[in-house]
Write an enzyme that holds these catalytic residues in place. Structure first.
Site, mmCIF file in Angstrom:
data_model
loop_
_atom_site.group_PDB
_atom_site.id
_atom_site.type_symbol
_atom_site.label_atom_id
_atom_site.label_comp_id
_atom_site.label_asym_id
_atom_site.label_seq_id
_atom_site.Cartn_x
_atom_site.Cartn_y
_atom_site.Cartn_z
ATOM 1 N N SER A 1 107.714 -72.582 54.475
ATOM 2 C CA SER A 1 109.137 -72.739 54.817
ATOM 3 C C SER A 1 109.585 -74.189 54.779
ATOM 4 O O SER A 1 110.755 -74.476 54.494
ATOM 5 C CB SER A 1 109.463 -72.084 56.160
ATOM 6 O OG SER A 1 108.703 -72.642 57.209
ATOM 7 N N LYS B 1 103.623 -58.511 57.214
ATOM 8 C CA LYS B 1 104.090 -58.766 58.583
ATOM 9 C C LYS B 1 104.505 -57.457 59.270
ATOM 10 O O LYS B 1 104.266 -57.263 60.462
ATOM 11 C CB LYS B 1 105.262 -59.758 58.572
ATOM 12 C CG LYS B 1 104.920 -61.122 58.045
ATOM 13 C CD LYS B 1 103.771 -61.793 58.796
ATOM 14 C CE LYS B 1 104.111 -62.198 60.215
ATOM 15 N NZ LYS B 1 102.956 -62.827 60.902
ATOM 16 N N ARG C 1 90.243 -73.236 61.784
ATOM 17 C CA ARG C 1 89.158 -72.773 60.906
ATOM 18 C C ARG C 1 88.042 -73.796 60.726
ATOM 19 O O ARG C 1 86.982 -73.458 60.243
ATOM 20 C CB ARG C 1 89.737 -72.390 59.556
ATOM 21 C CG ARG C 1 90.655 -71.191 59.706
ATOM 22 C CD ARG C 1 90.672 -70.393 58.459
ATOM 23 N NE ARG C 1 91.869 -70.611 57.680
ATOM 24 C CZ ARG C 1 92.213 -69.828 56.688
ATOM 25 N NH1 ARG C 1 91.447 -68.828 56.342
ATOM 26 N NH2 ARG C 1 93.312 -70.058 56.020
ATOM 27 N N ASP D 1 87.686 -67.101 59.942
ATOM 28 C CA ASP D 1 88.633 -66.161 59.348
ATOM 29 C C ASP D 1 89.087 -65.198 60.439
ATOM 30 O O ASP D 1 88.252 -64.597 61.129
ATOM 31 C CB ASP D 1 87.972 -65.392 58.195
ATOM 32 C CG ASP D 1 89.010 -64.628 57.384
ATOM 33 O OD1 ASP D 1 89.978 -64.106 57.972
ATOM 34 O OD2 ASP D 1 88.859 -64.567 56.154
ATOM 35 N N GLY E 1 98.909 -74.428 62.234
ATOM 36 C CA GLY E 1 100.113 -74.004 61.514
ATOM 37 C C GLY E 1 101.381 -74.708 61.961
ATOM 38 O O GLY E 1 101.458 -75.305 63.033
ATOM 39 N N PHE E 2 102.389 -74.595 61.112
ATOM 40 C CA PHE E 2 103.718 -75.188 61.355
ATOM 41 C C PHE E 2 104.357 -74.572 62.607
ATOM 42 O O PHE E 2 104.829 -75.295 63.494
ATOM 43 C CB PHE E 2 104.564 -74.909 60.099
ATOM 44 C CG PHE E 2 106.008 -75.274 60.178
ATOM 45 C CD1 PHE E 2 106.400 -76.594 60.313
ATOM 46 C CD2 PHE E 2 106.993 -74.292 60.075
ATOM 47 C CE1 PHE E 2 107.750 -76.939 60.353
ATOM 48 C CE2 PHE E 2 108.346 -74.620 60.108
ATOM 49 C CZ PHE E 2 108.720 -75.946 60.247
HETATM 50 P P1 NDP Z 1 101.310 -72.040 58.182
HETATM 51 O O1 NDP Z 1 100.790 -71.807 56.810
HETATM 52 O O2 NDP Z 1 101.731 -73.399 58.552
HETATM 53 O O3 NDP Z 1 100.270 -71.520 59.256
HETATM 54 C C1 NDP Z 1 99.507 -70.384 59.071
HETATM 55 C C2 NDP Z 1 98.389 -70.433 60.092
HETATM 56 O O4 NDP Z 1 97.585 -69.257 59.991
HETATM 57 C C3 NDP Z 1 97.448 -71.626 59.865
HETATM 58 O O5 NDP Z 1 96.958 -72.061 61.089
HETATM 59 C C4 NDP Z 1 96.340 -70.983 59.024
HETATM 60 O O6 NDP Z 1 95.115 -71.678 59.084
HETATM 61 C C5 NDP Z 1 96.242 -69.650 59.707
HETATM 62 N N1 NDP Z 1 95.613 -68.651 58.855
HETATM 63 C C6 NDP Z 1 96.100 -68.095 57.734
HETATM 64 N N2 NDP Z 1 95.224 -67.206 57.235
HETATM 65 C C7 NDP Z 1 94.152 -67.219 58.060
HETATM 66 C C8 NDP Z 1 92.912 -66.536 58.081
HETATM 67 N N3 NDP Z 1 92.597 -65.633 57.134
HETATM 68 N N4 NDP Z 1 92.042 -66.816 59.076
HETATM 69 C C9 NDP Z 1 92.345 -67.721 60.040
HETATM 70 N N5 NDP Z 1 93.518 -68.389 60.068
HETATM 71 C C10 NDP Z 1 94.395 -68.147 59.099
HETATM 72 O O7 NDP Z 1 102.505 -71.008 58.328
HETATM 73 P P2 NDP Z 1 103.564 -70.821 59.502
HETATM 74 O O8 NDP Z 1 103.274 -71.710 60.620
HETATM 75 O O9 NDP Z 1 104.875 -70.836 58.868
HETATM 76 O O10 NDP Z 1 103.237 -69.314 59.936
HETATM 77 C C11 NDP Z 1 102.643 -69.008 61.185
HETATM 78 C C12 NDP Z 1 103.055 -67.629 61.607
HETATM 79 O O11 NDP Z 1 104.476 -67.584 61.691
HETATM 80 C C13 NDP Z 1 102.629 -66.546 60.630
HETATM 81 O O12 NDP Z 1 102.289 -65.404 61.372
HETATM 82 C C14 NDP Z 1 103.908 -66.300 59.832
HETATM 83 O O13 NDP Z 1 103.948 -65.028 59.263
HETATM 84 C C15 NDP Z 1 104.947 -66.482 60.936
HETATM 85 N N6 NDP Z 1 106.295 -66.751 60.459
HETATM 86 C C16 NDP Z 1 106.588 -67.918 59.807
HETATM 87 C C17 NDP Z 1 107.872 -68.146 59.351
HETATM 88 C C18 NDP Z 1 108.276 -69.406 58.665
HETATM 89 O O14 NDP Z 1 109.372 -69.466 58.085
HETATM 90 N N7 NDP Z 1 107.455 -70.456 58.691
HETATM 91 C C19 NDP Z 1 108.916 -67.122 59.508
HETATM 92 C C20 NDP Z 1 108.496 -65.956 60.277
HETATM 93 C C21 NDP Z 1 107.246 -65.794 60.706
HETATM 94 P P3 NDP Z 1 94.781 -72.825 57.994
HETATM 95 O O15 NDP Z 1 95.724 -73.945 58.293
HETATM 96 O O16 NDP Z 1 93.368 -73.186 58.251
HETATM 97 O O17 NDP Z 1 95.010 -72.191 56.674
#
Ligand code: NDP
Length: 349
Positions: free
Chosen positions: A223, A178, A42, A68, A20-21
């Site tokens: 975002s 959340k 994943r 997952d 993730g980001f």
């Molecule tokens: P991204 O979409 O970049 O990252 C989401 C991450 O969660 C990825 O690694 C994704 O894996 C993983 N993920 C999602 N669903 C599942 C699942 N069912 N099983 C396993 N892995 C899963 O988003 P962000 O980095 O922005 O978000 C990361 C966290 O930060 C989250 O909790 C989000 O709510 C929180 N957040 C983000 C904000 C923002 O503005 N970016 C603001 C506030 C909070 P895959 O890549 O394989 O899909």
């Protein structure tokens, strides 16, 4: 604010959702302190991408595949032998097919399943940091809410029934997901009395350059896409601002590491916000710093006065974790530079 300390040498942290980001900078914050980091992804493809983006720290990095986040027992192997956990994996999507299946359940069950695996199989873990969100405190139904100042005392009041309803807007359900996930973490600690405490980090809209390998500007995380649309010609007008608070992703990574290391952060919730902003301000910055792109960035009303909307109290995170936040100018500038580089590299320019 980045740390070059060696506080983590000899210890291993599990970070969920390494692709993730936000996680990219959580990884950097821990790796730069000398921690070994195991991260869940994943699939192998995601692991390869993280290896590439964090190649500088390759010797400290390892991976566990969890397909997952909500699979019962899915993290049992991943948590074995670790000293601490940061749980970031959760869907941040604003449009989904099924609100409950695609947003609420992975957020809530994902959190409780991670905590259950840690309680069972990671006796050394004394702290779990959960990435929550400003979404968990905001009351969307009140809109700009002039006169209110959001702080750690606030909770998003959306009910589960409303959030799960198929007619409810995805943004409303994401925010509720959340809040329910964070509440689930606090409830888990109360009910199960595990060997660890929990600290939650609540960032608002997270901007800044990505620490991941980004090769496809059409499929950015939510975002990042929120800003890229303001500079790629797809917005003819400055959109109405959705949330009036933001933070830089590099600072979010640092807050997670400090939330993990600080003894005082036990059982605390932190609103990790840099400050307030509007899309107009973002457009003003891009138009000023990148005049050659002005035809792609909506003009709106440059330097418009800040609207009469809620305030943000970030004094707790600053005081207790000693965090200093980057400015909006720096964050948006660095992000735009990266987008332009990717456009050139991918032939989109
Ligand atoms: P991204 O979409 O970049 O990252 C989401 C991450 O969660 C990825 O690694 C994704 O894996 C993983 N993920 C999602 N669903 C599942 C699942 N069912 N099983 C396993 N892995 C899963 O988003 P962000 O980095 O922005 O978000 C990361 C966290 O930060 C989250 O909790 C989000 O709510 C929180 N957040 C983000 C904000 C923002 O503005 N970016 C603001 C506030 C909070 P895959 O890549 O394989 O899909």
């Amino acid at each position: 604010m980045a740390s070059n300390s060696t506080s983590g040498v000899g210890k291993t942290i599990l970070v969920t959702g390494g692709s993730g980001f936000v996680a990219a900078e959580v990884l950097n914050a821990f790796l730069s302190r000398g921690y070994n980091v195991r991260t869940t992804v994943r699939n192998d493809h995601s692991a390869d991408k993280v290896k590439k983006s964090h190649s500088k720290y390759i010797k400290q990095l390892s991976f566990a595949i969890v397909k997952d986040v909500q699979i019962p027992g899915g993290h049992d192997e991943a948590v074995k032998g670790v000293d601490g956990v940061v749980h970031t994996a959760s869907p941040f999507l604003l449009q989904v097919e099924d609100n409950e299946r695609d947003l609420l359940l992975p957020a809530i069950k994902g959190t409780t399943e991670v905590l259950a695996s840690v309680q069972k199989y990671a006796p050394n873990v004394k702290r779990v940091v959960v990435t929550s969100s400003f979404a968990s405190l905001v009351d969307i139904s009140k809109g700009g809410r002039p006169g209110h100042v959001y702080s750690e005392k606030d909770w998003n009041p959306t009910t589960y029934e409303v959030a799960a309803n198929k007619d409810t807007n995805g943004a409303v359900t994401y925010c509720a997901s959340k809040a329910f996930a964070e509440k689930a973490a606090w409830d888990y600690v109360k009910e199960h009395k595990p060997q660890f405490d929990v600290t939650t980090v609540c960032p608002p809209m997270v901007y800044g350059p990505s620490g991941s390998v980004v090769t496809d500007l059409d499929h950015l995380n939510t975002s990042a896409a929120d800003i890229y649309r303001l500079m790629n010609g797809s917005c003819k007008e400055v959109p109405e601002t959705s949330f009036f608070a933001w933070v830089d992703v590099r600072d979010v990574g640092e807050v997670h590491a400090r939330a993990y290391e600080s003894p005082e952060a036990a059982g605390q919730r932190y609103l990790a916000a840099s400050g307030r902003y509007t899309y107009q301000k973002v457009c003003d910055i891009i138009r000023k710093d990148f005049p050659e792109r002005r035809n792609l960035v909506p003009e709106g009303t440059p330097n418009a006065p800040f609207p009469d909307v809620y305030g943000i109290d970030n004094s707790k995170v600053k005081k207790e974790l000693g965090v200093e936040f980057r400015s909006l100018e720096t964050s948006i500038h660095d992000m735009a530079v990266q987008f332009i580089e990717i456009e050139k590299a991918t032939g989109k320019a």
